[in-house]
Design an enzyme around this catalytic site. Structure first.
Site, PDB file in Angstrom:
ATOM      1  N   TYR A  73       0.851  -1.197   0.000  1.00  0.00           N
ATOM      2  CA  TYR A  73       0.000   0.000   0.000  1.00  0.00           C
ATOM      3  C   TYR A  73       0.886   1.246   0.000  1.00  0.00           C
ATOM      4  CZ  TYR A  73      -4.241  -2.738   0.811  1.00  0.00           C
ATOM      5  OH  TYR A  73      -5.298  -3.606   0.680  1.00  0.00           O
ATOM      6  N   TYR A 186      -3.423 -10.407  -8.094  1.00  0.00           N
ATOM      7  CA  TYR A 186      -3.324 -10.588  -6.642  1.00  0.00           C
ATOM      8  C   TYR A 186      -2.202 -11.550  -6.271  1.00  0.00           C
ATOM      9  CZ  TYR A 186      -7.245  -7.952  -4.695  1.00  0.00           C
ATOM     10  OH  TYR A 186      -8.064  -6.935  -4.254  1.00  0.00           O
ATOM     11  N   VAL A 235     -24.561  13.694  -8.983  1.00  0.00           N
ATOM     12  CA  VAL A 235     -24.220  14.016 -10.372  1.00  0.00           C
ATOM     13  C   VAL A 235     -24.855  12.954 -11.266  1.00  0.00           C
ATOM     14  CG1 VAL A 235     -22.361  14.366 -12.040  1.00  0.00           C
ATOM     15  CG2 VAL A 235     -22.056  15.096  -9.660  1.00  0.00           C
ATOM     16  N   SER A 276     -19.595   1.943  -8.128  1.00  0.00           N
ATOM     17  CA  SER A 276     -19.375   1.814  -6.689  1.00  0.00           C
ATOM     18  C   SER A 276     -19.671   0.393  -6.243  1.00  0.00           C
ATOM     19  CB  SER A 276     -20.275   2.778  -5.912  1.00  0.00           C
ATOM     20  OG  SER A 276     -20.305   2.437  -4.537  1.00  0.00           O
ATOM     21  N   THR A 482      -8.839  -2.434  -3.052  1.00  0.00           N
ATOM     22  CA  THR A 482      -7.881  -1.995  -2.029  1.00  0.00           C
ATOM     23  C   THR A 482      -7.933  -0.479  -1.901  1.00  0.00           C
ATOM     24  OG1 THR A 482      -6.054  -1.761  -3.626  1.00  0.00           O
ATOM     25  CG2 THR A 482      -6.288  -3.905  -2.536  1.00  0.00           C
TER      26      THR A 482
END
Length: 526
Positions: A73, A186, A235, A276, A482
């Protein structure tokens, strides 16, 4: 330097971690005036999929748990190094997380539990030679030769009965029908985790849930800069300048249900969260099952704009496969520590180390995580909270003969107690439990088989003022689902659109590290 920007405005569509990170890069690295940065969010709260809400009386809700990783990360940690902690302002959020994680390291002693309620020995990955060969072939095959292949196109039935699959699939939420390309990414990106997947020692935990530990400090950091947070505003569409290029000229919005237009002037930038994973989520209760909702505004926005210009992706690869992308989570709030005490004794995990426990023979493919307490800033001292999920919500339970998706919170608790064989304490556990289930139709939609062109580039070719930041933009070699993916996308978008010649933290290439390769090879024969 601020004067050089004149009246330039930057509009972020969506209030998740990517938009907050983008705003932070603008003020920190670009010296951009905060009052010209607008974050537009349809919900009444920021954070997007990094959520955590509720109270001790009505119960808490976490739709999804996010596991962090020290080695993979890179941009998230660099950013959090410059965000002050709320509780200890002299420290950064990054330092706060390291200190907490060092004091409360993750070490799973009950990673897999069988149907008898026995903890399995998971040191062996369980591979046969065919599994090892298929895994090796997957890792060396170029992505452009793989197309829309699924994981179960690459591996035979035996692979999906191995300890490795049970652990890897529940750690990262993979299904056999998901994209082989994403699975390959991954395997490469987290190759350093492969030898310790059975203990999850590589998982970095935050002091509280991710909203309280990451989103809230980022919000507090941005507030003094005068950022415009426009909440309860959706939006619905973008208008483009005629011609071959990609230039946004207008944004169609609904302000608390009232239609409006935001003019995008020359020089202004529009940075969009397209799609999303938690959109369409539905919350149930102890007495009510959650419902299955359909597409919401972020998917419809992406569909609208993708139909107008080439190069803006193909949302239907992700949002038209709900049966393959949904699963159900649940958050359980207790008014005492009885369940935690029983779990500590059963699992040999110190309560609150965040170790994942998976019931490998569960028809729902159920897992639970007991985080360090308190898990919420406002959590009363006597209250305990844990989170769990089932990857197969349409399967009928082993103890409650109903599909998980049709179950109330009470029935989900009954199923869990059955798998743990805690029947003797059932009455006491249920008297204190408040289990709130959550159905998420798109939670693994980012793993759906797709072509490289199905996700738009962070800054599409020909774009003068539009960028994408989400789990549905294309970042070569990186892994979706992630925090890092969102933050890397935001940093790329801001630097590219503003022409900033600044470095972005590179992806650590552990697959070229001899020690990591050797350890992974040895692990495959355990």
């Amino acid at each position: 330097m601020k004067k050089e920007y004149g009246n330039k405005q930057v509009y972020f569509v969506g209030g998740g971690i990517a938009s907050l990170a983008g705003a932070a890069y603008l003020v920190r690295d670009c010296d951009f005036p905060g009052q010209n940065i607008h974050i537009i969010e349809e919900m009444k709260i920021l954070g997007g999929s990094n959520d955590g809400s509720g109270n001790g009386e009505q119960g808490y809700v976490i739709r999804g748990g996010r596991m962090l990783n020290d080695e993979a990360y890179e941009n998230l940690w660099e950013l959090l190094q410059s965000i002050p902690s709320i509780d200890h302002p002299e420290k950064s959020v990054r330092e706060e997380i390291i200190e907490f994680d060092n004091a409360n390291p993750t070490h799973a002693n009950a990673r897999l539990v069988n149907r008898k309620g026995e903890i399995e020995d998971v040191l062996s990955m369980g591979f046969d030679m065919a599994d090892r060969l298929a895994l090796g072939k997957l890792i060396i095959t170029p992505e452009d030769k793989m197309g829309k292949a699924r994981i179960n196109d690459w591996f035979g039935p035996h692979f999906f009965q191995t300890n490795f699959w049970y652990m890897w699939a529940t750690t990262f939420a993979f299904q056999p029908w998901h994209s082989a390309v994403e699975f390959k990414r991954y395997m490469i990106r987290f190759m350093h985790e492969f030898p310790r997947i059975q203990t999850l020692e590589g998982v970095t935990r935050t002091p509280y849930n991710q909203y309280d530990s990451i989103i809230l400090p980022m919000h507090k950091y941005l507030e003094p800069h005068g950022i415009d947070f426009t909440l309860k505003c959706t939006v619905t569409d973008l208008q483009f300048k005629d011609g071959d290029g990609i230039t946004v000229t207008k944004m169609n919005v609904l302000r608390q249900g009232v239609a409006d237009v935001i003019e995008v002037n020359e020089g202004d930038l529009v940075i969009v969260t397209n799609g999303s994973m938690t959109e369409g989520s539905s919350i149930g209760s102890m007495t009510k099952a959650p419902q299955l909702n359909g597409k919401g505004s972020s998917w419809k926005l992406w569909e609208n704009i993708a139909s107008k210009k080439p190069g803006l992706g193909n949302p239907s690869s992700f949002d038209d496969h709900v049966d393959e992308s949904k699963w159900e989570s649940f958050t359980v709030t207790f008014q005492d520590s009885k369940f935690f005490d029983l779990m500590e004794k059963f699992s040999r995990n110190r309560a609150g180390t965040g170790a994942l426990v998976t019931f490998k023979d569960s028809s729902w493919f159920m897992s639970i995580v007991l985080a360090f307490q308190p898990h919420f800033r406002n959590q009363p001292e006597n209250v305990t909270v844990f989170w769990g999920y089932g990857l197969y919500p349409d399967k009928v339970g082993d103890f409650v003969k109903k599909r998980m998706s049709d179950c109330t919170g009470e029935e989900i608790m009954e199923e869990l107690i059955g798998h743990l064989h805690f029947e003797e304490s059932k009455e006491e556990i249920m008297a204190s439990a408040n289990c709130i289930p959550c159905m998420m139709p798109y939670i693994t939609s980012q793993f759906m088989p797709r072509l490289n062109s199905d996700r738009p580039k962070v800054v599409p070719e020909g774009s003068t003022n539009l960028a994408f930041i989400s789990q549905y933009c294309e970042i070569p070699d990186d892994v979706v689902f992630t925090e890092e993916y969102s933050v890397r996308a935001a940093r790329t978008a801001v630097y590219t659109l503003l022409g900033m010649n600044r470095p972005i933290e590179p992806i650590n290439q552990y697959q070229f590290d001899v020690r990591t390769l050797f350890t992974s090879f040895v692990t495959s024969f355990r």
